[in-house]
Design a protein around this motif. Structure first.
Motif, PDB file in Angstrom:
ATOM      1  N   THR A 309     -68.952 -18.072  -8.260  1.00 43.37           N
ATOM      2  CA  THR A 309     -69.461 -16.450  -9.325  1.00 43.37           C
ATOM      3  C   THR A 309     -70.493 -16.260  -8.465  1.00 43.37           C
ATOM      4  N   SER A 310     -70.638 -14.730  -8.860  1.00 46.94           N
ATOM      5  CA  SER A 310     -71.740 -13.875  -8.344  1.00 46.94           C
ATOM      6  C   SER A 310     -72.179 -14.837  -9.338  1.00 46.94           C
ATOM      7  N   GLU A 354     -72.523  -8.370  -8.370  1.00 46.71           N
ATOM      8  CA  GLU A 354     -71.661  -8.779  -8.521  1.00 46.71           C
ATOM      9  C   GLU A 354     -70.400  -7.368  -8.706  1.00 46.71           C
ATOM     10  N   GLU A 358     -66.997  -9.989  -6.311  1.00 44.47           N
ATOM     11  CA  GLU A 358     -65.494  -9.774  -7.214  1.00 44.47           C
ATOM     12  C   GLU A 358     -64.974  -8.985  -6.046  1.00 44.47           C
ATOM     13  N   GLN A 359     -65.394  -7.450  -5.506  1.00 41.33           N
ATOM     14  CA  GLN A 359     -64.272  -7.271  -4.957  1.00 41.33           C
ATOM     15  C   GLN A 359     -64.146  -8.070  -3.073  1.00 41.33           C
TER      16      GLN A 359
END
Ligand SMILES: NC(=O)c1ccc[n+]([C@@H]2O[C@H](COP(=O)([O-])OP(=O)(O)OC[C@H]3O[C@@H](n4cnc5c(N)ncnc54)[C@H](O)[C@@H]3O)[C@@H](O)[C@H]2O)c1
Ligand SMILES: [Zn+2]
Length: 366
Positions: A309-310, A354, A358-359
């Motif tokens: 995760t970030s 973040e 995510e992208q």
């Protein structure tokens, strides 16, 4: 054979060419005469016979020559091995006049360089890089370090070698993926400060490989770039941080994966994500990002996006050396073949990363 001088306080030469190890005494005699020499290497390098050749060339020209061979891998870049080498040196009565030789890739170079910087408050060492990455990047510039569990390269010092002997024949035994790791740093140089090199890399008919006839010229070009950056900012206060393009995230990926993600692949993903960030911030046209992705794919450097995760990555990145108390320096492209440093507050860094992480999707896998 090419020779480049790095004009720091104690200037030193980087000699680049084929079969230099066989004639090592020709280049190193002034550093070893009447001195004790300890060559530190690792088993993967040793099994290809480079240690034997180096020893053979030097043994009758110094007081005494010994060697230590460690297991290979990033995990060896640790404080335990620093202590092991230091105790070895003390037992063998090495003095400040004696010399260490780092024969290997960036791992051996960083470990030996750091040990040389602290034994008796600093003794001389020679770099003999055996990976493409070490040749074009880690053996030049005097940054040395080892890792601790809290982070990569967190314990280190600035300590220049007295000479770098770069024998391009040693790359013949490099596995393809290790050679490609070095190409990640090559693409980094092109992205941060060399539009001509970037264009050449994009337009090449065949990707660079260890057989390429222009390999020595490329090494020469990269070493010159690194030398020039180091001379302008020896102690990493400004310009030199450009060399960290892709590295803050790269190091976090390396560390989080317990070094299953290699340095080159980590840096490649770091460059991709931060170049995308530059597109988002409208610093560059999307075409630059597309070209970078294509180039990284050609060298098989874009691995699958890991499931971290970030937050997990940010936690590690905030331990990075580029972090100041409330700010972070990021390196972002601002033109084709040019990057700039951006000092931003930690919250902004966190938010920007973040969103990008995510992208981020891997465009082409290998
Ligand atoms: N000090 C700096 O300025 C600087 C800059 C960039 C990278 N680094 C450091 O360098 C390290 C990465 O360097 P690396 O990619 O050279 O890693 P490495 O030293 O682990 O070498 C990569 C792999 O190649 C093998 N190998 C080395 N030479 C070989 C040869 N001639 N033939 C066959 N196999 C060989 C090694 O055993 C290892 O498996 C990282 O720790 C990174 O932090 C330091
Ligand atoms: Zn690097």
């Amino acid at each position: 054979m090419e020779r480049i001088t790095v004009q720091v306080n104690k200037p030193y030469d980087i000699v680049i060419g084929k079969n230099l190890i066989d004639n090592a005494v020709k280049y190193l005699s002034q550093f070893i005469q009447k001195r004790k020499v300890l060559i530190i290497t690792e088993d993967n390098v040793n099994k290809h016979g480079y240690l034997d050749k180096l020893k053979y060339s030097l043994e009758n020209h110094c007081e005494n020559i010994e060697f230590l061979s460690l297991p290979p891998g990033e995990a060896q870049k640790n404080l335990k091995n620093v202590e092991l080498i230091i105790r070895y040196l003390a037992d063998a009565h090495f003095t400040r006049d004696d010399v260490l030789i780092a024969l290997g890739g960036g791992v051996i170079g960083d470990l030996v360089g750091f040990t040389a910087s602290i034994y008796l408050r600093g003794i001389a060492y020679i770099q003999v890089p055996t990976t493409f990455l070490a040749a074009i990047d880690s053996s030049v510039g005097g940054k040395t370090a080892v890792d601790i569990t809290q982070g990569k390269n967190l314990v280190g010092a600035f300590h220049h070698p007295v000479c770098v002997l770069c024998d391009t024949s040693t790359f013949q035994s490099l596995p393809t993926d290790i050679f490609e790791d070095g190409c990640s740093e090559l693409i980094k140089y092109a992205m941060i400060m060399n539009p001509k090199l970037l264009k050449e890399l994009i337009e090449r008919e065949q990707p660079l490989n260890k057989e390429s006839s222009d390999l020595p010229e490329i090494i020469y070009e990269c070493v010159k770039m690194k030398r020039d950056i180091v001379l302008k900012d020896e102690f990493d206060q400004g310009l030199r941080q450009l060399l960290n393009f892709g590295h803050t995230l790269g190091h976090a990926l390396e560390q989080r994966s317990q070094y299953r993600i290699s340095h080159g692949r980590g840096v490649a993903m770091g460059m991709a994500v931060f170049t995308k960030m530059a597109v988002t911030q409208q610093l560059i046209h999307k075409d630059i990002y597309t070209s970078l992705i294509q180039l990284l794919s050609e060298y098989h450097l874009l691995s699958e996006k890991p499931s971290y995760t970030s937050d997990q990555l940010i936690n590690i990145m905030l331990n990075d050396k580029k972090r100041r108390t409330h700010q972070m320096t990021t390196v972002l492209p601002n033109e084709f073949g040019q990057c700039r440093l951006h000092v931003i507050d930690l919250n902004t860094f966190q938010q920007n990363f973040e969103k990008e992480w995510e992208q981020y999707e891997v465009h082409q896998r290998y």
